[in-house]
Motif scaffolding. Structure first.
Motif, PDB file in Angstrom:
ATOM      1  N   ARG A 541      10.769  11.024  -8.086  1.00  0.00           N
ATOM      2  CA  ARG A 541       9.716  11.847  -8.094  1.00  0.00           C
ATOM      3  C   ARG A 541       7.901  10.458  -7.593  1.00  0.00           C
ATOM      4  N   GLU A 542       8.201   9.581  -8.145  1.00  0.00           N
ATOM      5  CA  GLU A 542       6.896   9.142  -8.661  1.00  0.00           C
ATOM      6  C   GLU A 542       7.689   7.677  -7.539  1.00  0.00           C
ATOM      7  N   ILE A 543       8.537   7.321  -7.062  1.00  0.00           N
ATOM      8  CA  ILE A 543       8.989   6.061  -6.459  1.00  0.00           C
ATOM      9  C   ILE A 543       8.665   6.951  -5.519  1.00  0.00           C
ATOM     10  N   GLU A 544       8.921   8.179  -4.858  1.00  0.00           N
ATOM     11  CA  GLU A 544       8.428   8.725  -3.635  1.00  0.00           C
ATOM     12  C   GLU A 544       7.238   8.337  -3.354  1.00  0.00           C
ATOM     13  N   CYS A 550       2.073   3.282  -0.334  1.00  0.00           N
ATOM     14  CA  CYS A 550       2.214   1.765   0.861  1.00  0.00           C
ATOM     15  C   CYS A 550       2.047   2.046   1.901  1.00  0.00           C
ATOM     16  N   LYS A 551       2.449   3.109   2.424  1.00  0.00           N
ATOM     17  CA  LYS A 551       2.411   3.532   3.702  1.00  0.00           C
ATOM     18  C   LYS A 551       0.803   3.634   4.443  1.00  0.00           C
ATOM     19  N   ALA A 588      -1.536  -1.413  -6.247  1.00  0.00           N
ATOM     20  CA  ALA A 588      -0.510  -1.046  -7.053  1.00  0.00           C
ATOM     21  C   ALA A 588       0.248  -0.692  -5.445  1.00  0.00           C
ATOM     22  N   VAL A 589      -0.174  -1.426  -4.678  1.00  0.00           N
ATOM     23  CA  VAL A 589       0.645  -1.679  -3.656  1.00  0.00           C
ATOM     24  C   VAL A 589       0.979  -3.386  -3.224  1.00  0.00           C
ATOM     25  N   GLN A 590       0.436  -4.005  -3.695  1.00  0.00           N
ATOM     26  CA  GLN A 590       0.449  -5.703  -3.623  1.00  0.00           C
ATOM     27  C   GLN A 590       1.805  -5.833  -5.337  1.00  0.00           C
TER      28      GLN A 590
END
Length: 599
Positions: A541-544, A550-551, A588-590
Motif C-alpha cells: 500500500r505504501e508503494i502504491e 510521484c505522479k 520523497a519524489v527525488q
C-alpha cells in the motif's frame, strides 16, 4: 411474457388500456355496421385482433418492430375503415399518440412524416374528404401529445435510474467508510499493541528479575508496588485496545450479520432474508470477520453486478464446519471473473483452512458459499508446546499467556536454534513456536533440522518483522505457519490449534506481500526494483501511494482513487517519508527517482 408484464410501470399500463379500449370500441362499431362492410365480419374481426396483438407483442421485443407493424396493420385498418366511413380516421388519433410515445432515438425522423403527412394523404384520397388540413392538424396534435408523454416517460425512467444509483452509491460510501474506519482501528490497535504493550511487558519482566537481588523489605515492597502499577496499566491498555475494535468485531456474530443485512436492505432497497440452521457454537474472531466480509461483498455484488431484487443468506452450523450461503435472483453470469473483493474473500477463508466457491449461470442468479472448519478447544488432549526465543521476557510472556488455556501446555523454553533441537529431542513437543533471528543458530536452520528429524512436529514461526524473502525461505524449510509477534494473545491460541490439526496459516498482511512477490517473480517485472523494496521495507500500500505521489496527485485525489479517507492517505504518506528519510513530498519524489523506483 408474464415476467415482462410484472415489471411494467404506470405509463405502460396507461398505453395498454388506451389500446384495449380503442380495439374493443372498433369491434363493437364493426359489429353494429357490418352490413355496410364488404369484407366478411369474421375477417374484419380477425384483422382487428391482429392489429391489436401483433404490434403490442413486437413492442415487448423491439420498438422498431412495433413501429413498422403499428403503421402497417393499425394504419391499414384505419385506411380501410375510412374508405367506408370518412369519420373513421378519428380512430387513428390514438394510434398516432401510441406511435409517438414509443418512438425513440432517430425513429422520429420517419415516423413523424409518415404519421402526420403520408397517412392523412392516403385517408383523404380513399375517403374523398376535403378537410385534409384539419385532419393533418388533428393527427399532428395527437402525435405531439404522444411525444410530450414520451418525454415524461423518459424523464421518469431517468429519475428512477438516478435514485437507484444514488441508493447503491450510498451503500458503497457506507461500506467504504466502514472499511476505512476498520483499517484505522486495526492500524492503531497494532501500533499500540506493538509499542505500549511490548514496553509494559518488558518492564514487568525486568522488575521480576530484579526481585531476588533486593535484600531490604522496603525495596521488595517498592518492586511489588511497581509491578502492580505496571500490570494495572497494561490491563487498562488492553481494555482500550478492545474498546477501539470495530463494532462488528465486538458484537456477537449473528447479531453483526443481522445488522449488516438490515442496513443493506434499508439502503439498497432490496429484500434480504437471513436464516440460521443448527445450534450456534463459538467461532474465532478471524472466522467471524471472514463471514462478515463474505456477506458484505456478496450483497454488494448481487445488487451491483447481478441486479438482484431478492437475496437469501443462510448460515449453517454443522458438526465439523460452519457454512454461509448467499443466493440471489440476479441475472447471473456465463463466465465468472474473480475481482478484488472475491479474491480477498477467498484469501481470508484459505488462511482459516476454508474455501469460497461461486456458482453463477445466466438467468439463474449467483450462489456464493463460504465454508470454514470448526475450531474448538481439545478438552480430551493437551497440546505440548516448545517456545524458542532469545529474549527472556518474550519467552515468559508467551508461557504465561498460553498456559491460561487448559488445552495448551508449555513443556520447554529455548534460547536459540541449538537448544530448540535439544528441546525437541527431550520433550517431544507437538508444536514449536520459533523465533527467526537468534544467536548460534537461527530459526530457519533449526526448522529444517527439526523437520528432517521429526516431521510430525508442527512449527509456527513468530517474528517481529515482515520480510518476504525470509518468509519464503521459512515456508520452504517446512514451517507450518508464519505470524507476527503483534498478534493478539487470544488469536495466538486459535492459530496453534489450527496448525496442530494440520492447517497452515500465514499473517494476512504477510500473505498479501507473498502473493505480490510471487506474481512479480512470475512475470519477471514489478512495480519496484526488489532492491528498493528491501532497503526501505515499504508495504504494498505504501508503494502504491508513493507511486501516485510521484505522479503529482494530491492526497484527496489519491484518497478518492484508492477508496480511502484523506487522513489514512496522509498517515501512509508520513510512514513512507519516515522510511525514506525525507521531510516532504518533493524530497520523497527525488529520493524515489534516485533509488530507481519504477513510477
Amino acid at each position: 411474457m408474464f415476467e415482462t408484464v410484472k415489471q411494467w410501470f404506470w405509463y405502460d399500463w396507461i398505453m395498454f388500456i388506451f389500446r384495449l379500449i380503442l380495439s374493443i370500441s372498433l369491434m363493437f362499431t364493426t359489429v353494429q355496421f357490418h352490413a355496410q362492410i364488404s369484407l366478411p365480419l369474421w375477417a374484419l374481426i380477425f384483422w382487428q385482433i391482429f392489429a391489436f396483438s401483433v404490434p403490442w407483442l413486437c413492442l415487448q421485443l423491439n420498438y422498431k418492430y412495433y413501429l413498422l407493424t403499428e403503421i402497417v396493420f393499425s394504419g391499414g385498418l384505419c385506411l380501410y375503415l375510412s374508405s367506408l366511413f370518412p369519420e373513421a380516421y378519428l380512430a387513428f388519433l390514438t394510434y398516432a399518440f401510441l406511435i409517438a410515445v414509443n418512438s425513440a432515438r432517430q425513429s422520429y425522423r420517419w415516423t413523424g412524416p409518415v404519421t402526420i403527412l403520408l397517412l392523412p394523404v392516403l385517408i383523404n384520397l380513399l375517403s374523398h374528404q376535403s378537410n385534409y388540413f384539419i385532419m393533418m392538424l388533428q393527427i399532428g396534435l395527437a402525435y405531439a401529445i404522444g411525444f410530450a408523454f414520451h418525454l415524461l416517460v423518459v424523464n421518469h425512467r431517468q429519475s428512477e435510474t438516478i435514485r437507484e444509483q444514488n441508493t447503491v452509491l450510498q451503500q458503497y460510501f457506507s461500506q467504504i467508510e466502514r472499511i476505512t474506519l476498520a483499517e484505522e482501528r486495526d492500524r492503531l490497535s497494532k501500533d499500540l499493541h506493538d509499542t505500549i504493550g511490548h514496553s509494559y511487558t518488558s518492564i514487568i519482566m525486568g522488575l521480576e528479575t530484579l526481585r531476588p537481588e533486593l535484600s531490604t523489605e522496603a525495596g521488595k515492597q517498592k518492586v511489588s508496588s511497581l509491578l502492580n502499577l505496571a500490570r494495572k496499566s497494561l490491563k487498562e491498555v488492553r481494555g482500550y485496545l478492545h474498546q477501539i475494535e470495530s463494532p462488528q468485531e465486538t458484537l456477537p456474530m449473528l447479531q453483526s450479520l443481522q445488522q449488516l443485512v438490515e442496513d443493506f436492505q434499508a439502503q439498497a432497497k432490496v429484500n434480504v432474508h437471513f436464516r440460521t440452521f443448527g445450534e450456534e457454537y463459538p467461532l474465532p474472531k478471524l472466522a467471524k470477520m471472514a463471514f462478515y466480509r463474505c456477506l458484505q461483498e456478496s450483497l454488494t455484488n448481487a445488487v451491483r453486478h447481478g441486479e438482484s431484487t431478492e437475496i437469501t443468506a443462510t448460515l449453517k452450523f454443522e458438526q465439523r464446519q460452519a457454512r454461509l450461503e448467499i443466493q440471489d435472483n440476479g441475472k447471473g453470469m456465463e463466465k465468472w471473473q474473480d475481482g478484488f473483493g472475491l479474491n480477498a474473500m477467498k484469501e481470508r477463508a484459505m488462511n482459516l483452512q476454508g474455501q469460497v466457491s461461486v456458482y453463477s449461470e445466466p438467468g439463474e442468479g449467483t450462489l456464493v458459499t463460504c465454508t470454514l472448519p470448526r475450531q474448538v478447544e481439545l478438552s480430551d488432549e493437551v497440546i505440548r508446546l516448545l517456545i524458542v526465543d532469545d529474549q527472556p521476557f518474550i519467552r515468559e510472556s508467551l508461557r504465561a499467556i498460553l498456559e491460561g488455556h487448559k488445552d495448551l501446555k508449555v513443556t520447554g523454553l529455548s534460547e536459540d536454534g541449538l537448544q530448540a533441537i535439544e528441546g525437541c529431542e527431550q520433550n517431544q513437543p507437538q508444536v514449536v513456536l520459533m523465533d527467526l533471528d537468534m544467536p548460534h543458530m537461527d530459526g530457519i536452520s533449526a526448522s529444517k533440522i527439526i523437520k528432517q528429524k521429526w516431521p510430525h512436529i508442527r512449527i509456527l514461526i513468530l517474528t517481529t518483522f515482515q520480510d518476504t524473502e525470509q518468509a519464503l525461505e521459512v515456508l520452504r524449510s517446512g514451517a507450518d505457519g508464519y505470524l507476527l509477534k503483534s498478534i493478539e494473545p487470544r488469536e495466538l491460541a486459535e492459530t496453534i490449534r489450527l496448525v496442530y490439526r494440520g492447517g497452515t496459516l500465514i499473517d494476512q498482511e504477510m500473505s498479501h506481500k507473498l502473493f505480490e512477490k510471487l506474481e512479480i517473480d512470475k512475470n519477471g517485472t514489478g512495480v519496484l526494483k526488489p532492491k528498493t523494496t528491501e532497503n526501505f521495507d515499504l508495504t504494498s500500500r505504501e508503494i502504491e501511494i508513493l507511486q501516485l505521489v510521484c505522479k503529482g496527485l494530491r492526497y484527496k485525489t489519491i484518497a478518492s482513487k484508492l477508496y480511502l479517507s484523506d487522513g489514512t492517505v496522509r498517515n501512509y504518506a508520513s510512514a513512507v517519508y519516515m522510511k525514506l528519510g525525507v521531510r516532504n513530498r518533493e524530497e520523497a519524489v527525488q529520493k524515489a527517482m534516485e533509488a530507481g523506483f519504477h513510477v
